[in-house]
Design an enzyme around this catalytic site. Sequence first.
Site, PDB file in Angstrom:
ATOM      1  CD  GLN A  12       3.828 -25.552  12.618  1.00  0.00           C
ATOM      2  OE1 GLN A  12       4.241 -26.549  12.014  1.00  0.00           O
ATOM      3  NE2 GLN A  12       3.865 -24.341  12.097  1.00  0.00           N
ATOM      4  CB  CYS A  67      10.451  -9.415  11.609  1.00  0.00           C
ATOM      5  SG  CYS A  67      11.431  -8.260  10.663  1.00  0.00           S
ATOM      6  CG  HIS A 124      -0.431 -22.317   4.648  1.00  0.00           C
ATOM      7  ND1 HIS A 124       0.904 -21.988   4.707  1.00  0.00           N
ATOM      8  CD2 HIS A 124      -1.012 -21.749   5.716  1.00  0.00           C
ATOM      9  CE1 HIS A 124       1.101 -21.224   5.775  1.00  0.00           C
ATOM     10  NE2 HIS A 124      -0.044 -21.062   6.400  1.00  0.00           N
TER      11      HIS A 124
END
Lengths: 377, 395
Positions: B179, B326, B201
Amino acid sequence: MMNRRKKRVIVGMSGGVDSSMTAALLKEEGYDVIGVTLQVWPSGDAPGQKGCCTITEIDDARRVAYQLGIPYYVMNFRTYFEEHVVDYFTGAYVRGETPNPCLACNRYVKFTELWRKAQGLGADYVATGHYARICQDQERGRWILAKGLDASKDQSYALYMLTQEQLSHILLPLGEYRKARIREMARQLGLSVVADKPDSQEICFVPDRDYAGFILRRKPEAARPGNFVDRQGTVLGRHQGILHYTVGQRKGLGVTFAKPMFVIGLDAEHDEVILGENDQTYTQTLWAMDMNWIAIPALTGPLPVTAKIRYRAAEAEAVVSAEMSDSAGCVQVDFSQRQRAVTPGQAVVFYQGNRVLGGGTIISDPLGRKKRIPFSV
Amino acid sequence: MQRVYMDHSATTPVASEVIEAMLPYFSEKYGNPSSVHSFGREAKVALEEARGQVAALIGANPEEITFTSGGTEADNLAIFGAAAAYTKKGRHLITTAIEHHAVLESFEYLEKNGYELTILPVDAEGIISLAELEKALRPDTILISVMHANNEVGSIQPIAEIGALAKERGIWFHVDAVQSLGKLPIAVQEMHVDLLTVSGHKIYGPKGIGALYARKGVRLDARAFGGGQEKKRRSGTENLPGIVGFGKACELAGAHLAAEAQRLQKLRDQLLQGIIDRIPYVKINGPVGDQRLPNNVNVSIQYVEGESLLLSLDMVGIAASSGSACTSGSLDPSHVLLAMGLPHEIAHGSLRFSLGTQNSAEEVDYVLDHLPQIVERLRVMSPLYDAVKQQSTAK
């Protein structure tokens, strides 16, 4: 141009043909349709299992929504479902009843909690793929629930607990169709992922149908062996715990008797399974409570009806009357013909013609023993 | 309908320069870098150039970079690879309660298989305590893994201090920097980092490519065996278009890092302040100011479910996130917020906006125009909010 915005409807989509076509039909009628799958159970618990909230089912629902060009979401109802459906289901078995968890799911999850969330999305209606019809009685202003056009698929039984307020914002477009026609339309629309899926039969969170095993995993303390007894209390043998049995059951008793024997009652207090011969599984009268009335505001006097004592039972002629001694909405149902295996915990639903009069939860067994149920559907 | 993408911590669009750099490696320069012929050679050159670009962004040497299929694989390689290589030295591992699942679940697997694991708690702002870490260190500790910046609340950990501590004790230090890459300066030497995970990405590169930096001298047992590519650490023919794209993305990120971080920070504060000004009963999750990723906004909007918020935002074209999604797409309360001590019901109402290059002040305004209305509509249906409102008017 219309200056009113389109009415918005949330469709509960399970990944099956019925709910997929519900969404498709409402879209065609001009509603602003949003598809939602209710995730009610942890997915992927047991690999290869089939149930309503497996990843495959969710993927199918998502694909259909994409094909129809409608927004689609998966909403988490796991805590709510566990509390209102699964705990009720296990609790009822432990109390010696045979619950119908799908009714609890309809009542608390689909038409209460889903509706609450739907309003958050600005919805005017919630819709499901049930085969039943809702209309308003113009004279009396009451909302009426009626059987679906396809008598062989009618699911009005499973909706008897809907209140007037709930009926006013529920859409059931499939009530006007036959199942075969629904499949045909699904194929025509190119919804090939769902068009030929078999109907779901089992309880979604116990796909292997081993209810006792499921309950024992959650409540190991429920494994309490006891005695098989007859009506007079004579001990006939030992059993592994009342939750393995349901009224009317003959197979799987684990003991062989000289004559065919059937379960005619369960006594949770004494852990007894009461057995009798086939004739003793029949009874003329039952009692029910926790009533919901749809076609009428309340039961004021005895009414001739046809009654269904479980989802797959045939309707039978009966008279339903309020039990005088009772203020808790308990009713007595006297059948013209004796009924087999009246089962505490199941719902009894009353009809007049095609209309659902109302219904409640059965609290008596073939022996005519009545028991108040603290929490029921 | 206007669409506003504010979920850059989930993934980012691939930059046009990156696509352009990748294109020749699909059908012109398609050689296998391991081949001896000219096709292979030109592929090998591109592979090594990209390795250099990735290394440059984090202050490493190119030979210290191993390409992987992404952040998850790099985390797995660092943790399993180091645990296996140093098992004779010890079996004690340390991580934090707010790591990404790629790290947490790897450690939990090791814990079930003969290793001991200490999971460090975090404070209310999502930052670990150095004193707690120091207390947890043991002679048989072989690996410490602490993320640089948290993906949900943006909290930044004191990496250089942890690195110094680890170095002093001779313990390897792994950092998940997925991050922070491209948003915060990273210098593996100065920060004393031995293993560092990065991903393509999240920085306008393609999906399916990541890398693990491993300081020279750190032994890692391989997780994939075969042709011996990537110094035998990660066998398998290299994903060359992805690697080239990742290299280009790193180069671009390095060039714009300082200016873009400043721009994002301004937008972040505009959004955060706007939410606080317009919506009552809001709690900011994570630290404010320099301790927070420049592009992260995370708030708990009380008396509203995060799920309903997200869906309502989506219906007006705004892409945000809540908790961790999830596989099926339904939501659980975030383990990060729970670790920060938030009660379950407040963790459930959390909302994350993660900003990126194409976001503008106008887009922030668009969100600020819609969010308060949505919250108000959802709160009208909340019996809890009703009670709170009545209480406050009674006062």
